[in-house]
Design a protein around this motif. Structure first.
Motif, PDB file in Angstrom:
ATOM      1  N   ILE C 120      27.466  49.048  38.221  1.00 14.26           N
ATOM      2  CA  ILE C 120      27.378  49.019  39.690  1.00 14.26           C
ATOM      3  C   ILE C 120      28.539  48.199  40.253  1.00 14.26           C
ATOM      4  CG2 ILE C 120      26.009  48.231  41.656  1.00 14.26           C
ATOM      5  CD1 ILE C 120      23.520  48.904  40.112  1.00 14.26           C
ATOM      6  N   TYR C 121      28.859  47.102  39.572  1.00 10.84           N
ATOM      7  CA  TYR C 121      30.010  46.310  40.017  1.00 10.84           C
ATOM      8  C   TYR C 121      31.315  47.076  39.872  1.00 10.84           C
ATOM      9  CZ  TYR C 121      27.583  42.020  41.003  1.00 10.84           C
ATOM     10  OH  TYR C 121      26.787  41.084  41.580  1.00 10.84           O
ATOM     11  N   VAL C 122      31.393  47.934  38.855  1.00 14.82           N
ATOM     12  CA  VAL C 122      32.600  48.764  38.727  1.00 14.82           C
ATOM     13  C   VAL C 122      32.739  49.626  39.979  1.00 14.82           C
ATOM     14  CG1 VAL C 122      33.664  50.674  37.488  1.00 14.82           C
ATOM     15  CG2 VAL C 122      32.622  48.801  36.221  1.00 14.82           C
ATOM     16  N   ILE C 336      41.022  39.522  40.237  1.00 15.27           N
ATOM     17  CA  ILE C 336      41.347  39.127  38.882  1.00 15.27           C
ATOM     18  C   ILE C 336      41.665  40.362  38.035  1.00 15.27           C
ATOM     19  CG2 ILE C 336      40.450  37.982  36.819  1.00 15.27           C
ATOM     20  CD1 ILE C 336      38.842  36.211  38.858  1.00 15.27           C
ATOM     21  N   GLY C 337      40.954  41.448  38.274  1.00 11.49           N
ATOM     22  CA  GLY C 337      41.245  42.673  37.543  1.00 11.49           C
ATOM     23  C   GLY C 337      42.632  43.197  37.852  1.00 11.49           C
ATOM     24  N   GLY C 338      42.999  43.155  39.109  1.00 12.50           N
ATOM     25  CA  GLY C 338      44.322  43.651  39.477  1.00 12.50           C
ATOM     26  C   GLY C 338      44.210  44.458  40.749  1.00 12.50           C
ATOM     27  N   ILE C 346      38.211  48.062  36.774  1.00 10.67           N
ATOM     28  CA  ILE C 346      37.144  48.410  35.828  1.00 10.67           C
ATOM     29  C   ILE C 346      37.052  47.333  34.754  1.00 10.67           C
ATOM     30  CG2 ILE C 346      36.413  50.077  34.103  1.00 10.67           C
ATOM     31  CD1 ILE C 346      37.889  52.207  35.826  1.00 10.67           C
ATOM     32  N   ALA C 347      38.198  46.974  34.198  1.00 12.76           N
ATOM     33  CA  ALA C 347      38.207  45.936  33.169  1.00 12.76           C
ATOM     34  C   ALA C 347      37.676  44.623  33.745  1.00 12.76           C
ATOM     35  CB  ALA C 347      39.623  45.755  32.633  1.00 12.76           C
ATOM     36  N   ILE C 386      45.420  43.745  34.757  1.00  8.57           N
ATOM     37  CA  ILE C 386      46.172  44.962  34.420  1.00  8.57           C
ATOM     38  C   ILE C 386      46.805  45.486  35.697  1.00  8.57           C
ATOM     39  CG2 ILE C 386      46.075  47.259  33.432  1.00  8.57           C
ATOM     40  CD1 ILE C 386      43.491  46.407  32.035  1.00  8.57           C
ATOM     41  N   ARG C 387      48.112  45.428  35.714  1.00 10.21           N
ATOM     42  CA  ARG C 387      48.870  45.813  36.890  1.00 10.21           C
ATOM     43  C   ARG C 387      48.732  47.314  37.143  1.00 10.21           C
ATOM     44  NH1 ARG C 387      54.375  47.202  37.366  1.00 10.21           N
ATOM     45  NH2 ARG C 387      54.715  47.205  35.141  1.00 10.21           N
TER      46      ARG C 387
END
Ligand SMILES: Nc1ncnc2c1ncn2[C@@H]1O[C@H](COP(=O)(O)OP(=O)(O)OP(=O)(O)O)[C@@H](O)[C@H]1O
Ligand SMILES: [Mg+2]
Lengths: 327, 263, 400
Positions: C120-122, C336-338, C346-347, C386-387
């Motif tokens: 859900i957070y994704v 923070i993920g990008g 997603i990561a 992840i850029r």
């Protein structure tokens, strides 16, 4: 559009004014109480709002961590007062030391926060600095919560409870009186600092044009640091006063107070120091009236509604100027 | 015939400062016109006023696009001005840093394309075709400007001269009839300036464009322009062919001290 | 590598922090029992941690400066390179698919349920990424739209018995409407006011939910929200978790699919351009306000969808699920993920949500770490974990 605004203004102010006069006549003491309560509240907002507005004026950043500086001021005062109280020190000495420590520590925190979270981002996009500010605010809140406690801590009022002459005694308390007087004194001192001292002039110059200021030999980094320190000092005073007034403190008090003070700063015209004071008083008093006469549960909703209305109809605030950004 | 850009009595105040003071200026179709003046004279402000970035205090701006009736321009928002067919570049390069060179040009195509948010998500064939066409068109523009080798580079990684040319490419993608160039040669070496000179002439002759440019490089201005307007302290002090401007005493006086050796 | 001067500086900084944190880290007062405890060991720890933190901080700052000067091109992140590699991509994606399908059958209900939350957070992260990452609009009240979705499902179901699948599009529409209504007055203004107004809006929605008893039972919330049905068939509790899991997977895939298309579309490019330079954007003929509004409203739509799934999953909602912390957590996922990078988000969501779930011991430090990470990422790696990379196109030369 103009006509529309006028009609809208009359439509809103008219009934409110009518209602207001009716209420005042019906119960003048209640009205006075609300008014003074609002004034107290507004004074606290003003002490915090100054930090927002000064920082915004100089680096165009909403310093989200400013509310936390205020909270740390209150916390420090509580801790110092408790320790000294247990050691059985004289209560007057405790008051003075608690306030001094609160101010010094808030300033130090303000200074450090700027160096860590904002200085490296001076040339970065605005969004980056804003996110960094939110991160800092989150960090400080949780730092205090984890190191101390998530619970509210009772705060024994540092202000001695002196009595006023009748009939004032039962409409204003000693704490409220102290808050209002302290705020006025702080404002006067701050005004003098900005108007007459060298650093005050440098601050005004930097706010107008950073590049020009550095060209004429002003150390911009130092001015920015000073701004954070001064803003933190007034916030600390606000923190100590409100803690005395409310009688309890926790790690989260900075969030809402900070938000309200920011709204006050926008209301008055962000970047303008008299604007911040005026906006704070207007917000404090109208909030007090709203909760006193209408719904007290929706106090915060009221403040945000004011914010949105202001932003729509007069985004530059009461005293702010419309500036065209250079392209 | 009506001039394609007709500016009358344009004034712009910033607080107490009169950055533009009663400027009247016209650009004819097919002309390369230049706007020159010392630093701070108000040249960029002039561009900002006609493109709707600033709202001028007074004056009016009219355009007559080729084959279309004369129309008012003032009061329009910047993006609508661009839609009408005026495109500009910026003195301090303002490329989209997070995008590739090709995408920068495709942004220029934006106002000539239609697909909306639903189209982007569902991608019906009309939208696919439009997108493909946009890519092809943008690539063609890059070829014309001589940037095709950089297509997939990030715009920030380009050498300085190429960034200036990319600004021009991006402006061309909006299909303008009048191109406003703000110091296109600033920071270029002589070789790059020469290429720019050729490019501007080529654009006028082959793309059916009129050009108004701000420039400090007097050699470039004198060799390129059909007509030169000179401003100083927000006022227009002279107008004429390069020869007339060179010998105009007011112009020499305005430039004396800072750039007299060029003029 | 590290100079003597830097060590000295770090030493001074460590001392500064020891003094700075003294009252809060060392002294602990209990104002009710009137006890004061001095935790001297904290002083030592603060000193040591700050000393090394300062060394690393200064070292990273120096690296950053050097990188800026030498203007080396950053290379493409490894994840992207692997995904671009045909040989690797298919087996990799197949493995992920297999893993995802097998997961609820291999692992227990507890683990599946945690993964559902992360997914859900994704979804929410990808939605907020449109607003913050692509369009550059700082939305701190994202949770408000999430609440709109969740309450829409709970209430429509409670009063009218409308099912999950019907509410899904309705709440999406509600999200769009709320997003537009809020965005309309505010998006015309200077960008940073948006942060404050959305923050306020998020709080308003929560306060209203808390105080308006007739609407949603106030703080007591709404219970017994049914899980989604499968063509009218209701599963038992165990199977229903598995079913929701697959529903969420499907929604996440759909989100990725749309986001991917949007990123490389006319509108998506306009968002990014707007984030990079508003003035240039307008000069290119882009309607700033309209473009911002689409991003903001679309983000709100996604949040509302996430809310419906959340309500269906937990079967009980109350205002406490929609606090400012929730908004901040989603923001952290994106930052923070990008920002702007779907893979990064997603990561980020998986790492930031799953890690604290499994490392219970450090879970209470979650927000502290999130806050610190936000600052660190912004200072040293604004492009995030992840850029994002932009699409490249191939051409045959048409001239020469
Ligand atoms: N937004 C603004 N607010 C206040 N003053 C402005 C603004 N924009 C421009 N000015 C002032 O207007 C004057 C003209 O500026 P402008 O940028 O148009 O000059 P210019 O002719 O383009 O100079 P240059 O050759 O250096 O580019 C300057 O004094 C500048 O400071
Ligand atoms: Mg200029």
């Amino acid at each position: 559009m103009r006509l529309f605004n006028i009609i809208l203004g009359v439509a809103v102010v008219g009934p409110l004014g009518f209602f207001g006069i009716k209420e005042i006549i019906a119960d003048p003491v209640y009205f006075l109480e609300l008014f003074l309560g609002g004034l107290t509240r507004g004074s606290i907002y003003a002490l915090i709002a100054l930090g927002y507005t000064m920082v915004y004026g100089i680096i165009q950043l909403i310093n989200f961590a400013h509310g936390e500086i205020y909270m740390i001021g209150a916390m420090t005062a509580l801790i110092v007062a408790s320790v000294l109280g247990l050691w059985g020190w004289n209560s007057a000495v405790i008051v003075i030391l608690a306030i001094v420590f609160a101010i010094v520590y808030s300033c130090a925190y303000g200074f450090t926060v700027e160096k860590i979270a904002y200085k490296p981002l001076r040339t970065a996009p605005r969004l980056s600095a804003l996110i960094s500010a939110i991160g800092m605010s989150l960090f400080l809140q949780n730092y205090v919560m984890l190191a101390q406690t998530p619970e509210f801590m009772p705060f024994e009022s540092l202000i001695p409870d002196f009595q006023f002459w009748e009939p004032f005694a039962h409409i204003i308390t000693a704490v409220e009186m102290t808050i209002i007087v302290t705020t006025v004194i702080t404002m006067i001192l701050l005004g003098m600092l900005i108007k007459f001292t060298k650093i005050g002039k440098a601050m005004r110059a930097t706010a107008q044009d950073k590049i020009m200021a550095s060209l004429v030999g002003i150390n911009v980094n130092r001015v920015i640091s000073t701004t954070f320190v001064v803003g933190s000092a007034t916030a600390a005073i606000g923190g100590v006063l409100i803690a005395c007034h409310v009688g309890q403190v926790n790690f989260f008090i900075g969030f809402l107070a900070g938000l309200k003070a920011f709204i006050a700063a926008v209301l008055g015209g962000i970047g303008s120091i008299p604007g911040a004071v005026l906006g704070s008083l207007v917000l404090g008093i109208s909030e007090s009236m709203f909760t006193g006469y209408f719904w007290s549960e929706y106090e915060d909703v009221f403040a945000f509604t004011i914010l949105v209305i202001i932003l729509i109809f007069r985004p530059s605030g009461i005293l702010g100027k419309d500036e065209i950004s250079k392209v | 015939m009506e001039p394609i850009l007709n500016v009358k009595n344009l004034t712009m105040n910033f607080g107490g400062l009169k950055a533009l003071d009663d400027i009247t200026l016209a650009v004819e179709k097919g002309q390369i016109a230049a706007l020159i003046g010392p630093n701070g004279a108000g040249k960029t402000t002039f561009f900002n006023c006609i493109t709707g970035i600033y709202e001028p205090t007074e004056g009016n701006v009219k355009i007559t696009p080729p084959g279309k009736p004369t129309q008012k321009l003032q009061g329009l928002k910047t993006n609508l001005v661009t839609e009408k067919g005026l495109a500009r570049t910026f003195q301090n390069i303002r490329l989209f840093e997070g995008m590739t060179v090709l995408e920068n040009v495709m942004i220029g195509r934006h106002c000539r394309l239609k697909s909306g948010i639903i189209g982007a998500m569902l991608k019906p064939s009309s939208q696919k075709k439009e997108e493909k066409q946009a890519v092809v068109d943008s690539y063609e523009i890059l070829e014309k400007i001589g940037l095709a080798q950089y297509v997939n580079e990030m715009a920030v990684n380009l050498p300085y001269g190429a960034q200036r040319r990319l600004e021009i490419a991006r402006a061309l993608a909006t299909e303008p009839f009048l191109l406003l160039l703000d110091e296109p040669a600033a920071g270029m070496n002589p070789q790059e300036t020469k290429e720019l000179d050729d490019l501007i002439i080529w654009l006028r002759d082959n793309e059916d464009l009129s050009i108004l440019l701000i420039e400090h490089d007097m050699k470039l201005v004198m060799s390129l322009s059909d007509n030169i307007h000179v401003v100083d302290y927000g006022r227009k002090i002279a107008e004429g062919t390069p020869e007339e401007i060179k010998s105009n005493p007011d112009v020499i006086k305005a430039y004396l001290g800072d750039e007299s050796e060029d003029a | 590598m590290v100079t003597k001067k830097e060590i000295k500086l770090s030493f001074v900084i460590a001392l500064w922090f020891m003094v700075l944190t003294f009252p809060i880290m060392v002294i602990k007062v209990n104002t009710i029992k009137h006890i004061v405890i001095f935790r001297w060991e904290n002083l030592l720890w603060t000193g040591i941690v700050c000393f090394f933190a300062s060394l690393i901080w200064n070292y990273l700052l120096r690296i950053k400066e050097e990188k800026k000067k030498s203007d080396t091109k950053d290379d493409i992140p490894i994840v992207h390179r692997l995904l671009q590699n045909e040989k690797f991509r298919i087996p990799f994606l197949a493995a992920i698919c297999l893993f995802a399908i097998a997961y609820p059958f291999v692992f227990s209900m507890y683990h599946t349920s945690i993964l559902i939350s992360a997914l859900i957070y994704v979804m929410l992260g990808l939605g907020l990424n449109i607003v913050v990452g692509l369009a550059g609009l700082l939305d701190l009240g994202y949770v408000a739209f999430y609440a709109v979705g969740a309450y829409a499902y709970a209430l429509l179901n409670l009063h009218f018995g409308i099912s999950f699948w019907v509410v899904l599009p309705i709440s999406a529409l509600l999200g769009t409407i709320f997003g537009t209504l809020l965005g309309y007055p505010v998006l015309r203004l200077r960008g940073d006011y948006l942060a404050i107004v959305t923050l306020g809006f998020g709080e308003i929605i929560r306060i209203i939910l808390e105080n308006w008893d007739e609407l949603g039972n106030g703080p007591r919330g709404i219970g017994n929200i049914p899980a989604p049905s499968f063509f009218g068939h209701q599963f038992n509790q165990h199977n229903s978790v598995i079913y929701i899991y697959f529903v969420v997977i499907a929604l996440v895939l759909l989100t990725i699919f749309f986001v991917n298309r949007l990123e490389n579309s006319r509108i998506g490019r306009a968002w990014i351009a707007l984030r990079d330079d508003e003035i240039a954007c307008e000069a290119m003929g882009i309607d700033k306000f309209k473009t911002k509004l689409t991003a903001f409203a679309l983000g709100a739509t996604w949040a509302a969808l996430g809310g419906v799934v959340f309500a269906a999953k937990t079967s009980f909602i109350n205002p406490m699920s929609f606090t400012i912390w929730e908004s901040i957590t989603i923001l952290c996922v994106v930052v923070i993920g990008g920002m702007g990078s779907a893979i990064g988000v997603i990561a980020g969501a998986l790492v930031l949500i799953l890690l604290p779930e499994y490392l219970r011991a450090v879970a209470e430090y979650r927000m502290l770490v999130f806050g610190a990470l936000q600052v660190i990422v912004m200072v040293f790696k604004p492009e995030g974990l992840i850029r994002s990379i932009r699409k490249t196109y191939k051409f045959e030369k048409t001239k020469e």
